[in-house]
Design an enzyme around this catalytic site. Sequence first.
Site, mmCIF file in Angstrom:
data_model
loop_
_atom_site.group_PDB
_atom_site.id
_atom_site.type_symbol
_atom_site.label_atom_id
_atom_site.label_comp_id
_atom_site.label_asym_id
_atom_site.label_seq_id
_atom_site.Cartn_x
_atom_site.Cartn_y
_atom_site.Cartn_z
ATOM 1 N N ARG A 20 0.829 -1.214 0.000
ATOM 2 C CA ARG A 20 0.000 0.000 0.000
ATOM 3 C C ARG A 20 0.863 1.263 0.000
ATOM 4 N NH1 ARG A 20 -3.518 -0.628 5.036
ATOM 5 N NH2 ARG A 20 -1.556 -1.509 5.677
ATOM 6 N N ASN A 38 -6.095 -2.781 1.799
ATOM 7 C CA ASN A 38 -6.051 -4.230 1.965
ATOM 8 C C ASN A 38 -7.468 -4.767 1.976
ATOM 9 O OD1 ASN A 38 -3.272 -4.425 2.149
ATOM 10 N ND2 ASN A 38 -3.233 -4.503 4.374
#
Length: 92
Positions: A20, A38
């Site tokens: 990320r 996520n």
Amino acid sequence: MPQYAVKARITGRVQGVAFRAWTRARARSLGLTGWVRNENDNAVSALLQGEREVVRTMLKDLWSGPGAAAVANVQRIETEVDLQIDSFEIRY
């Protein structure tokens, strides 16, 4: 103003490897807007918005990700541009 938007779903070893943070940094360096998060099934999802060719570049880059990642697949689907989003963020 972004002209093109894609939702991407990245699978493989993509959680616990700074995917990320890497995605946010790369997207920002390309001038894209959107988000990355996520998913409960160990995938990562992202909304990528910007110029069509820049979004395509980012989609290609997602196949490599950060060094510890092992990307198995990048699925993508075109979507509507969300004009409410004006930066690229990690969503939790």
